[in-house]
Design a protein around this motif. Sequence first.
Motif, PDB file in Angstrom:
ATOM      1  N   GLU A 120       0.853  -1.178   0.000  1.00  0.00           N
ATOM      2  CA  GLU A 120       0.000   0.000   0.000  1.00  0.00           C
ATOM      3  C   GLU A 120       0.892   1.232   0.000  1.00  0.00           C
ATOM      4  O   GLU A 120       2.100   1.155   0.228  1.00  0.00           O
ATOM      5  N   ASN A 121       0.285   2.407  -0.252  1.00  0.00           N
ATOM      6  CA  ASN A 121       1.027   3.668  -0.241  1.00  0.00           C
ATOM      7  C   ASN A 121       1.063   4.204   1.183  1.00  0.00           C
ATOM      8  O   ASN A 121       0.285   5.080   1.554  1.00  0.00           O
ATOM      9  N   ALA A 122       1.942   3.656   1.992  1.00  0.00           N
ATOM     10  CA  ALA A 122       2.013   4.028   3.399  1.00  0.00           C
ATOM     11  C   ALA A 122       3.439   3.885   3.888  1.00  0.00           C
ATOM     12  O   ALA A 122       4.297   3.289   3.230  1.00  0.00           O
ATOM     13  N   GLY A 123       3.704   4.462   5.069  1.00  0.00           N
ATOM     14  CA  GLY A 123       5.025   4.371   5.658  1.00  0.00           C
ATOM     15  C   GLY A 123       5.219   3.083   6.434  1.00  0.00           C
ATOM     16  O   GLY A 123       4.337   2.226   6.507  1.00  0.00           O
ATOM     17  N   ALA A 124       6.390   2.952   7.032  1.00  0.00           N
ATOM     18  CA  ALA A 124       6.753   1.804   7.877  1.00  0.00           C
ATOM     19  C   ALA A 124       6.670   0.494   7.109  1.00  0.00           C
ATOM     20  O   ALA A 124       6.116  -0.497   7.588  1.00  0.00           O
ATOM     21  N   GLN A 125       7.217   0.475   5.906  1.00  0.00           N
ATOM     22  CA  GLN A 125       7.252  -0.760   5.138  1.00  0.00           C
ATOM     23  C   GLN A 125       8.430  -0.746   4.170  1.00  0.00           C
ATOM     24  O   GLN A 125       8.947   0.304   3.818  1.00  0.00           O
ATOM     25  N   GLU A 126       8.836  -1.974   3.780  1.00  0.00           N
ATOM     26  CA  GLU A 126       9.859  -2.107   2.760  1.00  0.00           C
ATOM     27  C   GLU A 126       9.199  -2.040   1.382  1.00  0.00           C
ATOM     28  O   GLU A 126       8.078  -2.505   1.197  1.00  0.00           O
ATOM     29  N   MET A 127       9.918  -1.471   0.438  1.00  0.00           N
ATOM     30  CA  MET A 127       9.410  -1.363  -0.925  1.00  0.00           C
ATOM     31  C   MET A 127      10.271  -2.240  -1.822  1.00  0.00           C
ATOM     32  O   MET A 127      11.495  -2.085  -1.875  1.00  0.00           O
ATOM     33  N   ASN A 384      10.036  19.001   7.843  1.00  0.00           N
ATOM     34  CA  ASN A 384       9.824  17.581   7.584  1.00  0.00           C
ATOM     35  C   ASN A 384      10.571  16.760   8.631  1.00  0.00           C
ATOM     36  O   ASN A 384      11.780  16.953   8.825  1.00  0.00           O
ATOM     37  N   LEU A 385       9.860  15.855   9.292  1.00  0.00           N
ATOM     38  CA  LEU A 385      10.450  14.953  10.278  1.00  0.00           C
ATOM     39  C   LEU A 385      10.154  13.511   9.863  1.00  0.00           C
ATOM     40  O   LEU A 385       9.010  13.180   9.539  1.00  0.00           O
ATOM     41  N   ILE A 419       5.114  15.030   9.623  1.00  0.00           N
ATOM     42  CA  ILE A 419       5.678  13.945  10.424  1.00  0.00           C
ATOM     43  C   ILE A 419       5.275  12.626   9.775  1.00  0.00           C
ATOM     44  O   ILE A 419       4.083  12.356   9.616  1.00  0.00           O
ATOM     45  N   ARG A 420       6.248  11.809   9.403  1.00  0.00           N
ATOM     46  CA  ARG A 420       5.928  10.550   8.727  1.00  0.00           C
ATOM     47  C   ARG A 420       6.917   9.468   9.148  1.00  0.00           C
ATOM     48  O   ARG A 420       7.967   9.758   9.743  1.00  0.00           O
ATOM     49  N   GLN A 421       6.567   8.237   8.820  1.00  0.00           N
ATOM     50  CA  GLN A 421       7.473   7.118   9.035  1.00  0.00           C
ATOM     51  C   GLN A 421       8.128   6.725   7.712  1.00  0.00           C
ATOM     52  O   GLN A 421       7.570   6.916   6.633  1.00  0.00           O
ATOM     53  N   VAL A 422       9.299   6.162   7.809  1.00  0.00           N
ATOM     54  CA  VAL A 422      10.152   5.930   6.658  1.00  0.00           C
ATOM     55  C   VAL A 422       9.605   4.818   5.760  1.00  0.00           C
ATOM     56  O   VAL A 422       8.930   3.890   6.211  1.00  0.00           O
ATOM     57  N   MET A 423       9.894   4.959   4.456  1.00  0.00           N
ATOM     58  CA  MET A 423       9.706   3.876   3.491  1.00  0.00           C
ATOM     59  C   MET A 423      11.106   3.475   3.029  1.00  0.00           C
ATOM     60  O   MET A 423      11.904   4.336   2.641  1.00  0.00           O
TER      61      MET A 423
END
Length: 593
Positions: A120-127, A384-385, A419-423
């Motif tokens: 999905e198009n979201a953070g906290a995941q490997e691509m 941006n954080l 504020i976001r989580q990394v991809m």
Amino acid sequence: MTDPADLSVTIVDGYVDEPAHFGVPPYVSTYPRYTAGALVDAGVPESAITYHTIDELREDRNKWADVQRADLFVYVGGMTVPGKYVGGTPAEPDEVRELAWTAEGETLLGGPVRFGVGEENAGAQEMERDDLDYDFVAKGDVEAAAFDLVDSGMEGFNNRMRDNAEVDRWAAAGAFVVEQHPNHPDYLIAELETSRGCAYRCSFCTEPLYGNPAFREARSVVDEVDALSNRGVSHFRLGRQADILAFGGDGETPNPDALRKLYGGIREVAPDLDTLHLDNMNPVTITDYPERSREAIRIIAEHNTPGDTAAFGLESADPVVREKNNLLVSAEECLEAVRVVNEEGGWRPGDTPETTPGGDGRVTGPSTGPDASPRLPKLLPGINLVHGLEGERAETFEHNREFLQSVYDEGLMLRRINIRQVMAFAGTEMADTGAEIARDHKQQFQAYKKEVRETIDNPMLQRVVPPGTVLPDVHLEYHQDGKTFGRQVGTYPLLVAVPGERELGTTLDVAITDHGYRSITGVPYPLDVNAASMDELTAIPGINRSKAGDIVVGRPYESVAAVDDGVADLSLFATAVTADAGEPSVPIPGRDA
């Protein structure tokens, strides 16, 4: 060999979101425009090129026939940063595959999707890399692949990057496809590239995968704006670059003269533009070259339109995280950069003395308090954080909170806190770390994010957009809970709720009355006190339903001043229209600035 003149081509825009490139409606990215220009340059007639957005295909299945029948189907899209979107919904991997299965001709896939896709198009995941069942996948630039594929008679292409000479041709030649965008012309903003790539190597970022910055000439960008303007576009953002201050320089040192040519040239070819905004600005450039940066920021604030945002990639205020992830700027340096942008760009059109961008009497910011003009500031920083980076610990969240609090305590303004989580993408250093840290800290991240929204975002919004601030031309997008929600066209526009269900797709001038965490409430400006609804009156600060009832009972009024002083102060929000007076005419200070 296939004659390009005989080809029919369909381009589908699945939308893009990259660290230095945005293309979710109302934005249109460079990818479909440059691809269309490359196809024309290779000999395909403009009339043989069809452009659709993914949302169009969702809403009208009949348009899938354009994908099915095309001799060449080109999909462009890909997300390398996560986000939440109002104007459109990016394509999910299953949709991208369905497009490939539908097409009966040759299929080409490209854009940032080449860096990988997730579930999905979201953070906290490997691509992971996934070719999604296309005949051809552009591992270089999709526009270069499209040109080479057509130029070779559909035999194939090399995975190469296009050069600036090609962009000079393709950017202007592909402007025509904007006329096929469903938002054209009134609610469409064109993302403009001044450069791409980055000389720095932050661990999580995909922008360095494009190489070192390759700056376009100001003339080339201006020609592109001219072509887009001639096709009805009046909203523009210089968003495709890692650092706008570095434009026309050596990649690090600001070049104010180049920015003057760029911004002045845009204003010359599109004198009636409605929006001229930017995105990325590197705070380390400001601290390394303070005087040249100040001059450059003054030039930008002279030519842009209000509400502009310079996104700062602080990423983390934790020195441990900074060291482990090659982050450029410290919290102290970023705070100084915030001060500089506030001072040079934080003034509001209509402030006194007269808003002149130069000279000893020029206006400086931050412009706050009761004497500030009721308009958005010309240019403010955003922060941006990113969370889930290597070295993140419990103290990281506190470092970030303390940084944001220090900005607020100094009386400075931030237009946006992202504020976001990394991809984690292949090719970046984060590929080794993955999203494990982000997943482990997700619960703490959610609590911290909520705290920032409550303790920083809300009071910051009240400072940046105090009650009575007027936002011209708010485009109304959707209804919810008896209200109509809309946004201005621009970079990181504020979401505004207006009482009542109004006609969607129209625009409205709005005076702000209240604040949420990341959105605001307002009433039509100027509000006619003789016709305002109870919901509109009670949206104004200090007016409850009892006072609103008193106002309604006392109608009609010859002027706002005629409303009993003991009832409410409506001077910031309203006018009075009697049967003989006609429509109100209340100027918005600095509207055209």
